[in-house]
Design an enzyme around this catalytic site. Structure first.
Site, mmCIF file in Angstrom:
data_model
loop_
_atom_site.group_PDB
_atom_site.id
_atom_site.type_symbol
_atom_site.label_atom_id
_atom_site.label_comp_id
_atom_site.label_asym_id
_atom_site.label_seq_id
_atom_site.Cartn_x
_atom_site.Cartn_y
_atom_site.Cartn_z
ATOM 1 N N ARG A 156 46.870 -25.927 20.302
ATOM 2 C CA ARG A 156 46.019 -25.934 19.109
ATOM 3 C C ARG A 156 46.456 -27.000 18.113
ATOM 4 N NH1 ARG A 156 43.559 -20.432 19.331
ATOM 5 N NH2 ARG A 156 42.659 -20.565 17.274
ATOM 6 N N TYR A 159 44.280 -29.661 16.419
ATOM 7 C CA TYR A 159 43.476 -29.244 15.270
ATOM 8 C C TYR A 159 44.374 -28.883 14.077
ATOM 9 C CZ TYR A 159 39.683 -26.809 12.777
ATOM 10 O OH TYR A 159 38.749 -26.397 11.849
ATOM 11 N N LYS A 163 44.717 -31.248 10.760
ATOM 12 C CA LYS A 163 44.207 -30.751 9.467
ATOM 13 C C LYS A 163 45.337 -30.739 8.433
ATOM 14 C CE LYS A 163 39.751 -29.662 9.920
ATOM 15 N NZ LYS A 163 38.698 -30.330 9.122
ATOM 16 N N ASN A 204 29.588 -16.179 21.313
ATOM 17 C CA ASN A 204 29.804 -15.665 22.678
ATOM 18 C C ASN A 204 29.345 -14.221 22.789
ATOM 19 O OD1 ASN A 204 30.893 -18.055 23.536
ATOM 20 N ND2 ASN A 204 32.909 -17.250 24.064
HETATM 21 N N1 UDP Z 1 37.774 -14.525 21.555
HETATM 22 C C1 UDP Z 1 37.431 -13.534 22.470
HETATM 23 N N2 UDP Z 1 36.358 -13.753 23.283
HETATM 24 C C2 UDP Z 1 35.601 -14.876 23.230
HETATM 25 C C3 UDP Z 1 35.952 -15.887 22.280
HETATM 26 C C4 UDP Z 1 37.058 -15.673 21.477
HETATM 27 O O1 UDP Z 1 38.076 -12.488 22.554
HETATM 28 O O2 UDP Z 1 34.622 -14.987 23.994
HETATM 29 C C5 UDP Z 1 38.910 -14.270 20.644
HETATM 30 C C6 UDP Z 1 39.909 -15.408 20.517
HETATM 31 O O3 UDP Z 1 40.896 -15.332 21.519
HETATM 32 C C7 UDP Z 1 40.456 -15.151 19.119
HETATM 33 C C8 UDP Z 1 39.271 -14.579 18.355
HETATM 34 O O4 UDP Z 1 38.377 -14.089 19.346
HETATM 35 O O5 UDP Z 1 41.489 -14.183 19.155
HETATM 36 C C9 UDP Z 1 38.557 -15.600 17.492
HETATM 37 O O6 UDP Z 1 38.325 -16.714 18.304
HETATM 38 P P1 UDP Z 1 37.411 -17.928 17.881
HETATM 39 O O7 UDP Z 1 37.374 -18.876 19.033
HETATM 40 O O8 UDP Z 1 36.099 -17.443 17.371
HETATM 41 O O9 UDP Z 1 38.117 -18.593 16.626
HETATM 42 P P2 UDP Z 1 39.656 -18.786 16.204
HETATM 43 O O10 UDP Z 1 39.886 -17.783 15.149
HETATM 44 O O11 UDP Z 1 40.531 -18.561 17.389
HETATM 45 O O12 UDP Z 1 39.693 -20.183 15.729
#
Ligand code: UDP
Length: 329
Positions: A156, A159, A163, A204
């Site tokens: 990560r 990003y 930032k 999703n």
């Molecule tokens: N997540 C999940 N299923 C999905 C997409 C994301 O369980 O289909 C989880 C991901 O692992 C994280 C949280 O949801 O713990 C939020 O993920 P997102 O990608 O929306 O944003 P993040 O907060 O990680 O930037």
């Protein structure tokens, strides 16, 4: 070159929005047009979408779109810019992994280029930063004074670290040139105009539920996030720039109502009127285990507090996806 003060500007404030075709950028364009600004949007459309701006491009609007990459050479209409809103960057973990180096360049060179435009114009500058600067936080909820817990060589980092670099660069322009700047740290935000393939949890889950498929929960689903509806977030961003007391401030913007990912799955299934089915998958590397903003500063400086509850915001987002992609509700 002389700066254009075209008659059609008619005394309107002039705003430049980078990332104008994105989810947040396009909503910000709408908010600025509504507030009577003349708006120039710039976007590479690496992750943004022209669809998001179709309505803004109507001939009656005071909006110009420039398709260009702000990390490279680009030309802007020769106007006297009052406000630079720098939102350009992939923001979904799926996108910034796919576009890792591009993400680092837009947050480093791209931020530098936007700062140069601000300096030349003596414009006010806003950087859209992120809650990701707190990494996997050891302090909860996260106030702006927390320095974070980021893995600088993790997946990560493209990003998070870029930032963090962007934040540092903005502050150097503030110190060296007395530039009028503010940084907003945006926590998880959702709503209409997210892409169906955005990859973040809200789109999703909604698309899966509307197709009556199992919802893909990564890890155990006990990790938490705090979800803000886009209209609330945009209002916070607008105030952070336009309120007088924000020069040199870093401000968290997010909804402090915290949910586990599994709780979110239940809310989405209920609103889509489907039985909750879950398919568990691997937790992405360095996925923060909890996240929740301390928004005391936003409350104090901006008199801002999110007003859209999760169920209502999810309902509005479900309606958007169902309509746009002809998915049955
Ligand atoms: N997540 C999940 N299923 C999905 C997409 C994301 O369980 O289909 C989880 C991901 O692992 C994280 C949280 O949801 O713990 C939020 O993920 P997102 O990608 O929306 O944003 P993040 O907060 O990680 O930037």
């Amino acid at each position: 070159m002389s700066v254009m003060s075209a008659p059609y500007l008619n005394g309107k404030p002039v705003s430049l929005v980078s990332g104008a075709g994105g989810f947040l950028g396009s909503h910000l364009v709408d908010r600025l047009l509504e507030a009577g600004h003349f708006v120039v949007g710039i976007d590479s459309f690496n992750t943004g979408s022209l669809d998001n701006l179709d309505h803004a491009l109507s001939p009656n609007n005071h909006f110009i779109l420039v398709q260009a990459d702000i990390t490279e050479d680009f030309q802007l209409p020769n106007l006297a810019y009052d406000y630079i809103w720098h939102l350009a960057s992939p923001a979904s973990p799926v996108d910034y992994r796919r576009l890792s180096i591009e993400t680092m360049l837009v947050n480093s060179n791209g931020t530098g280029n936007m700062l140069k435009v601000a300096l030349k114009n003596r414009a006010k500058f806003l950087l859209a930063s992120t809650s990701e600067v707190y990494g996997d936080p050891l302090v909860h909820p996260q106030p702006e004074i927390y320095w974070g817990n980021v893995n600088s060589v993790g997946e990560r980092a493209c990003y998070d670290e870029s930032k963090r670099f962007a934040e540092a660069l903005v502050f150097e322009y503030h110190r060296r040139y007395s530039m009028n700047i503010r940084i907003v740290r945006i926590f998880n935000t959702y709503g209409p105009r997210m892409r169906i393939k955005d990859g973040r949890v809200v789109p999703n889950f909604i698309c899966q539920a509307l197709k009556n498929e199992a919802l893909t929960v990564y890890g155990s689903g006990s990790q938490t996030r705090s979800f803000a509806f886009v209209d609330d977030e945009i209002e916070g961003i607008f105030r952070a720039m336009t309120y007088e007391n924000t020069n040199g401030q870093v401000i968290n913007l997010g909804n402090p109502e915290e949910y586990t990912v599994k709780e979110l799955a239940s809310v989405v299934a209920a609103i889509c009127s489907v039985k909750l089915q879950i398919k568990y998958g691997d937790l992405p590397p360095d996925d923060p285990s909890k996240r929740c903003p301390d928004i005391s500063r936003a409350k104090e400086l901006l008199k801002w507090y999110p007003s859209v509850p999760l169920k209502q915001g999810i309902g509005r987002t479900v309606a958007y996806f169902a309509g746009k992609y002809s998915l049955p509700i």
